[in-house]
Scaffold this motif. Structure first.
Motif, PDB file in Angstrom:
ATOM      1  N   ALA A  33       6.154  -4.195   0.932  1.00  0.00           N
ATOM      2  CA  ALA A  33       7.004  -3.619  -0.110  1.00  0.00           C
ATOM      3  C   ALA A  33       6.194  -2.759  -1.083  1.00  0.00           C
ATOM      4  O   ALA A  33       6.666  -1.721  -1.562  1.00  0.00           O
ATOM      5  N   GLN A  34       4.946  -3.195  -1.384  1.00  0.00           N
ATOM      6  CA  GLN A  34       4.136  -2.441  -2.340  1.00  0.00           C
ATOM      7  C   GLN A  34       3.639  -1.115  -1.781  1.00  0.00           C
ATOM      8  O   GLN A  34       3.258  -0.227  -2.537  1.00  0.00           O
ATOM      9  N   THR A  44       5.901   3.484   0.145  1.00  0.00           N
ATOM     10  CA  THR A  44       6.237   4.569  -0.770  1.00  0.00           C
ATOM     11  C   THR A  44       6.540   5.882  -0.049  1.00  0.00           C
ATOM     12  O   THR A  44       7.001   6.832  -0.681  1.00  0.00           O
ATOM     13  N   VAL A  77      10.286   3.113  -1.194  1.00  0.00           N
ATOM     14  CA  VAL A  77      10.184   2.323  -2.414  1.00  0.00           C
ATOM     15  C   VAL A  77       9.621   3.220  -3.508  1.00  0.00           C
ATOM     16  O   VAL A  77       8.490   3.693  -3.414  1.00  0.00           O
ATOM     17  N   GLU A 103       9.564   2.172  -6.781  1.00  0.00           N
ATOM     18  CA  GLU A 103       8.948   1.336  -7.812  1.00  0.00           C
ATOM     19  C   GLU A 103       8.917  -0.109  -7.331  1.00  0.00           C
ATOM     20  O   GLU A 103       9.874  -0.599  -6.727  1.00  0.00           O
ATOM     21  N   TYR A 104       7.809  -0.784  -7.595  1.00  0.00           N
ATOM     22  CA  TYR A 104       7.687  -2.204  -7.291  1.00  0.00           C
ATOM     23  C   TYR A 104       7.466  -2.955  -8.591  1.00  0.00           C
ATOM     24  O   TYR A 104       6.630  -2.581  -9.418  1.00  0.00           O
ATOM     25  N   TYR A 105       8.211  -4.044  -8.796  1.00  0.00           N
ATOM     26  CA  TYR A 105       8.162  -4.828 -10.021  1.00  0.00           C
ATOM     27  C   TYR A 105       7.751  -6.262  -9.692  1.00  0.00           C
ATOM     28  O   TYR A 105       8.512  -6.981  -9.040  1.00  0.00           O
ATOM     29  N   VAL A 112      12.212  -4.465  -5.989  1.00  0.00           N
ATOM     30  CA  VAL A 112      11.866  -3.097  -5.623  1.00  0.00           C
ATOM     31  C   VAL A 112      13.031  -2.181  -5.956  1.00  0.00           C
ATOM     32  O   VAL A 112      14.202  -2.590  -5.934  1.00  0.00           O
ATOM     33  N   LYS A 113      12.699  -0.955  -6.253  1.00  0.00           N
ATOM     34  CA  LYS A 113      13.691   0.090  -6.454  1.00  0.00           C
ATOM     35  C   LYS A 113      13.623   1.022  -5.248  1.00  0.00           C
ATOM     36  O   LYS A 113      12.585   1.605  -4.960  1.00  0.00           O
ATOM     37  N   TYR A 167      18.488  -1.547  -6.135  1.00  0.00           N
ATOM     38  CA  TYR A 167      17.484  -2.543  -6.475  1.00  0.00           C
ATOM     39  C   TYR A 167      17.667  -3.775  -5.582  1.00  0.00           C
ATOM     40  O   TYR A 167      18.796  -4.243  -5.387  1.00  0.00           O
ATOM     41  N   PHE A 190      14.734  -7.623   2.025  1.00  0.00           N
ATOM     42  CA  PHE A 190      13.575  -7.775   1.147  1.00  0.00           C
ATOM     43  C   PHE A 190      13.269  -9.267   1.064  1.00  0.00           C
ATOM     44  O   PHE A 190      14.079 -10.053   0.579  1.00  0.00           O
TER      45      PHE A 190
END
Length: 664
Positions: free
Chosen positions: A256-257, A260, A274, A276-278, A518-519, A533, A552
């Protein structure tokens, strides 16, 4: 031929001896030794029975026969190359057995892997502890004796032979140390429970009897235990449901990270990435004014200091013992009945555009497609009546909620959607719909209703209206709940939108993966781009395209290392503290403590209550180290020192034979 010619002598080639027979000749003797030691160990560990005596007698007679037959050159046979080769092959085979068969395991583990008969024979042959068995020790001892005889048969006191003596003597010490460790060594498990001193080590278990237990002479106490884990990894899995397949297939897996870059799915027609990753996402819903006259109205309210958005017709928000809802209809009285009897169920179809509420008898369009369907029936507890050949409800309880939908297309048949079993009974050509039923089996105890048209706040409980008062934007209202759940709720209406459009706003609260999310950016086939999201430690799912699902999901990080913090005490007095971890053992009192395991069934997984330490006392370990050093020195002597000694001695002999000519 001339008479003066002399015939050349006939050269006879020496007969080459086969190496096969000397090797095979030593096999019966070695096999007899192994069998005899197995029987002796069996009798010592269990009990001597008549059949063991008979077997040992037969093997002893066979061994005596082989020894008598080789009596003439027994000394030479024991120290021969063929004997060493057979011994090394036997030791190699024993090492392989000890490697592939789990050692020092309880009988139940062996029975699960090899069956009851296989586990019984493994125990009979002493394969459960090969390296501590009598027969393996016998093989090592016999090899050491053979090497010793080889040394004694040479002129080992001469300097050129010193390398040979060092290397072979080192092997003898190495074997002797290993035998000493097997015979006189101690090994077992020390299971430490936090806060409780332990000084007795439990030995291996064999044949139902525990043997080899011993006391340390000092106590070990587990003071703390900690586990270091690799960070959790979150992945995106793309599953594709192909035509005619019973279940979706995994198409790809992405971190997930790192996802991109644009990734194509569904034959390259849809893409996602992706943006953005939070690690710890805080996801809030925000409404803005919409020009769409059919959009729902919404209100921004403060509930006990927390800001929330309430949409007309949406489910109530629970605050303590009360439920708060927003409405845009004046003079509505049926909402009060929900505090005296359960509210009717609400039916939702979860699709790509989010949850869509449906009602019995209404027709709807599947978002993003031209396909239409009609909701025809609802059953609380679905069952099939075989005689009547129709669906019925077994009870009035919500045990198996099911909704019947019928696609408005030629040849389409009714399809039942089950809340508890999504996808059950559905064909690949049927509508890909997921059903969710929201129901209550009890009335709402406290219901607070904000009415946009009447511009008032009403509170009902027990089927009666308790209070009603007008509200002003920004003014806080204190509503006292009655009954056993008595409390005061603070409520303020900050903003009201006649037609609102919801959107989500995210922020990251910390770098710790407490609530990852994740966005996503999704580019559809028509070029339109949307955002979505995905949140949650338990995972979330989103339908990228028809038949393509994106999941996810967290992948738990494995254990990196674990440590036991122990205290050593004698006579109830702590004499030292140490930390034991994998590849970093503790040596104390002649014993070595290795971190072996921990209690994985403990409720507190991050700090288990029981730590397992493997305890070993090996009196032959120093001898093994000395033997390894001697072997290294012997090899160096043979390759670097011995050639110079031989060249020097050859020069001396040549000098002694030379004669010097003296001129007359």
């Amino acid at each position: 031929m001339s008479g003066n010619a002399v015939a050349a002598p006939l050269q006879v080639q020496p007969e080459r001896k086969s190496l096969t027979w000397p090797l095979l000749a030593n096999v019966p003797a070695i096999a007899s030794l192994i069998a005899a030691l197995m029987i002796i160990q069996r009798g010592c560990e269990n009990e001597w029975t008549p059949d063991l005596y008979v077997l040992l007698g037969l093997i002893g007679a066979a061994s005596a026969y082989f020894l008598w037959k080789a009596r003439a050159n027994l000394w030479k046979a024991v120290s021969s190359v063929s004997m060493a080769a057979v011994l090394l092959l036997a030791i190699a085979g024993a090492t392989a057995i000890g490697t592939f068969i789990p050692q020092n395991e309880v009988p139940q583990v062996l029975e699960q892997r090899y069956g009851e008969a296989g586990a019984e024979w493994i125990d009979r042959l002493s394969f459960v502890d090969v390296f501590g068995s009598f027969w393996f020790t016998g093989l090592m001892s016999l090899l050491a004796v053979s090497l010793l005889i080889v040394i004694l048969r040479r002129k080992f006191w001469r300097a050129p032979q010193w390398g040979f003596v060092l290397s072979h003597g080192g092997m003898i010490l190495l074997l002797g140390g290993a035998v000493a460790g097997n015979v006189f060594g101690q090994r077992g498990m020390l299971n430490l429970k936090k806060g409780k001193p332990a000084e007795r080590v439990e030995g291996r278990e064999r044949s139902g009897a525990r043997t080899g237990s011993f006391d340390l002479g000092f106590a070990v106490t587990l003071e703390a235990f900690d586990i270091e884990k690799y960070p959790d990894e979150y992945r995106l899995y793309v599953y594709t449901q192909k035509q005619g397949a019973h279940k979706p297939a995994l198409e790809r897996s992405l971190k997930a990270q790192q996802a991109t870059s644009w990734t194509k799915v569904a034959g390259g027609k849809t893409r996602f990435r992706v943006s953005e990753y939070y690690p710890e996402i805080d996801l809030r819903e925000v409404w803005t004014e919409s020009k769409d006259a059919s959009a729902s109205s919404a209100a921004r309210v403060q509930l006990d200091g927390n800001e929330r958005w309430l949409a007309a017709g949406a489910d109530p928000v629970t605050v303590g013992a009360a439920q708060v809802e927003f409405a845009n209809e004046a003079n509505s009285a049926n909402w009060i009945e929900r505090t005296s009897k359960p509210a009717p169920p609400k039916h939702f179809i979860d699709g790509e555009g989010g949850p869509m509420e449906v009602k019995i008898g209404e027709t709807y369009t599947v978002p993003g497609t031209p396909r239409k369907f009609k909701v025809t029936e609802f059953l609380r507890d679905f069952s099939w009546d075989v005689e009547a050949k129709r669906a019925v409800s077994r009870t009035e309880e919500y045990k198996n909620p099911a909704l019947c939908v019928e696609e408005l297309a030629e040849g389409a048949k009714p399809v039942w959607l089950f809340m508890n079993m999504p996808g059950h009974g559905r064909k690949p050509t049927d509508l890909d719909l997921k059903y969710r039923c929201v129901f209550s089996t009890a009335p709402i105890a406290h219901l607070i209703r904000i009415d946009a048209q009447a511009k008032d706040i009403a509170y009902a409980s027990g089927g009666k209206e308790v209070l009603r008062r007008p509200f002003e934007l920004g003014r806080a209202e204190a509503i006292a709940l009655t009954g056993k759940d008595a409390l005061t709720l603070k409520l303020a209406v900050s903003e009201v939108l006649a037609h609102g459009s919801p959107s989500q706003v995210a922020r990251n609260l910390s770098k710790e993966p407490k609530n990852p999310g994740v966005k996503l950016e999704i580019a559809a086939e028509d070029g339109a781009t949307r955002e979505k999201y995905l949140v949650g430690k338990e995972g979330a799912m989103y339908e990228l395209a028809p038949g393509v699902k994106l999941i996810f999901e967290p992948k738990e990080g494995g254990v990196k290392s674990y440590r036991s913090h122990v205290a050593i005490s004698r006579d109830n007095q702590v004499v030292g503290r140490a930390t034991i971890m994998v590849n970093d053992p503790l040596t104390c009192g002649g014993y070595t403590f290795y971190q072996s395991s921990y209690d994985r069934s403990s409720q507190n997984v991050s700090e288990p209550d029981i730590s397992g330490l493997k305890v070993i006392r090996d009196p032959g370990l120093g001898t093994v180290y000395i033997g390894m050093i001697m072997i290294s020195l012997g090899v160096a002597f043979i390759y670097y020192v011995r050639p110079r000694l031989l060249r020097g001695s050859a020069g001396v002999r040549a000098g002694g034979d030379r004669t010097e000519e003296v001129p007359a």
